[in-house]
Design a protein around this motif. Structure first.
Motif, PDB file in Angstrom:
ATOM      1  N   ARG A  23       0.824  -1.209   0.000  1.00  0.00           N
ATOM      2  CA  ARG A  23       0.000   0.000   0.000  1.00  0.00           C
ATOM      3  C   ARG A  23       0.859   1.260   0.000  1.00  0.00           C
ATOM      4  N   SER A  27       1.048   2.028  -4.040  1.00  0.00           N
ATOM      5  CA  SER A  27      -0.347   2.465  -4.123  1.00  0.00           C
ATOM      6  C   SER A  27      -1.259   1.341  -4.596  1.00  0.00           C
ATOM      7  N   VAL A  46      -4.734  -1.888  -8.306  1.00  0.00           N
ATOM      8  CA  VAL A  46      -4.342  -0.480  -8.275  1.00  0.00           C
ATOM      9  C   VAL A  46      -5.386   0.275  -7.463  1.00  0.00           C
ATOM     10  N   ALA A  47      -4.934   0.958  -6.418  1.00  0.00           N
ATOM     11  CA  ALA A  47      -5.845   1.601  -5.468  1.00  0.00           C
ATOM     12  C   ALA A  47      -6.798   2.585  -6.150  1.00  0.00           C
ATOM     13  N   LYS A  48      -6.286   3.398  -7.050  1.00  0.00           N
ATOM     14  CA  LYS A  48      -7.143   4.415  -7.673  1.00  0.00           C
ATOM     15  C   LYS A  48      -8.203   3.785  -8.576  1.00  0.00           C
ATOM     16  N   ASP A  49      -7.876   2.654  -9.206  1.00  0.00           N
ATOM     17  CA  ASP A  49      -8.857   1.963 -10.062  1.00  0.00           C
ATOM     18  C   ASP A  49      -9.989   1.374  -9.214  1.00  0.00           C
ATOM     19  N   THR A  51     -10.879   2.410  -6.195  1.00  0.00           N
ATOM     20  CA  THR A  51     -11.631   3.531  -5.627  1.00  0.00           C
ATOM     21  C   THR A  51     -12.640   4.076  -6.622  1.00  0.00           C
ATOM     22  N   LYS A  52     -12.230   4.209  -7.875  1.00  0.00           N
ATOM     23  CA  LYS A  52     -13.128   4.714  -8.906  1.00  0.00           C
ATOM     24  C   LYS A  52     -14.318   3.779  -9.109  1.00  0.00           C
ATOM     25  N   GLU A  55     -17.063   3.983  -6.460  1.00  0.00           N
ATOM     26  CA  GLU A  55     -17.911   5.182  -6.477  1.00  0.00           C
ATOM     27  C   GLU A  55     -19.288   4.870  -7.047  1.00  0.00           C
ATOM     28  N   ARG A  82     -11.642  -1.094   5.524  1.00  0.00           N
ATOM     29  CA  ARG A  82     -11.290   0.304   5.264  1.00  0.00           C
ATOM     30  C   ARG A  82     -10.494   0.907   6.421  1.00  0.00           C
ATOM     31  N   PHE A  88     -10.181   4.911   3.121  1.00  0.00           N
ATOM     32  CA  PHE A  88      -9.738   4.197   1.919  1.00  0.00           C
ATOM     33  C   PHE A  88      -9.620   2.701   2.199  1.00  0.00           C
TER      34      PHE A  88
END
Length: 207
Positions: A23, A27, A46-49, A51-52, A55, A82, A88
């Motif tokens: 982490r 990331s 991938v954390a951002k993927d 997270t998206k 949503e 989380r 996150f």
């Protein structure tokens, strides 16, 4: 339209320390896929993927495709761990989905016609929700993204139960199958108004 696919990588460096490094340095979010007839598999996303994807409400009740080294796995989100303060995702659990084999999943409820409900529009009542999601059992191809709860004809004092819901073909409610017809929503008089009417009745009786 949301793309319910994620790329993932297999990981062999396991343990809490490895997860923290993952982490912090890359990331990435550590995760596990389990279920079906295969052994559990440790992966990273991938954390951002992730997270998206999260949503979108439907991500929690939709079959997701994970691509790992060219191979595809159909999965459901089973659990998310989380960060207690920042929110996150620290770790994700995915359950394998097997075609032709029934699964259980939590599906959100969407309440329709609330402002025009009979008990609200003409009765002056308020709507209370008892449940926001339900557990369903169905084949993967029949899994709904949500289930509608139509409040249009509900009067003051009426309760909507699980048995009142219109379910898509092939979908069953787990609670009902176990004989538990839980309340979903109701329309009641506002507390202030109900209290005032009660006081008025009391004064009339005293006279």
């Amino acid at each position: 339209m949301t793309d319910f696919t994620l790329n993932a990588e297999a990981r062999s460096d396991l343990g809490k320390g490895a997860s923290r490094r993952l982490r912090r340095n890359a990331s990435l979010v550590p995760a596990v896929i389990y279920g079906g007839e295969k052994a559990p598999q440790s992966i990273s996303l991938v954390a951002k993927d992730l997270t998206k994807l999260l949503e979108t409400e439907a991500a929690f009740s939709h079959v997701i495709t994970l691509t790992i080294a060219g191979a595809k796995e159909s999965v459901l989100i089973k659990a998310l761990q989380r960060h207690p303060a920042k929110g996150f995702v620290l770790h994700a659990d995915f359950l394998r989905v097997v075609a032709g084999q029934k699964l259980t999943a939590l599906v959100p409820l969407h309440f329709m016609n609330q402002e025009t409900a009979a008990g609200v529009k003409t009765g002056g009542g308020e709507i209370s929700h008892t449940l926001s999601e339900v557990e369903v059992s169905c084949l993967p191809k029949d899994l709904p993204e949500f289930i509608e709860v139509d409040m249009a004809k509900v009067e003051v004092g009426q309760i909507v139960h699980l048995s009142d819901l219109k379910l898509p073909k092939g979908v069953e409610l787990v609670a009902l199958a176990h004989g538990s017809d839980l309340p979903v929503a109701n329309i009641h008089m506002p507390r202030v108004q109900a209290a005032e009417e009660g006081e008025g009745a009391g004064e009339g009786a005293a006279e």
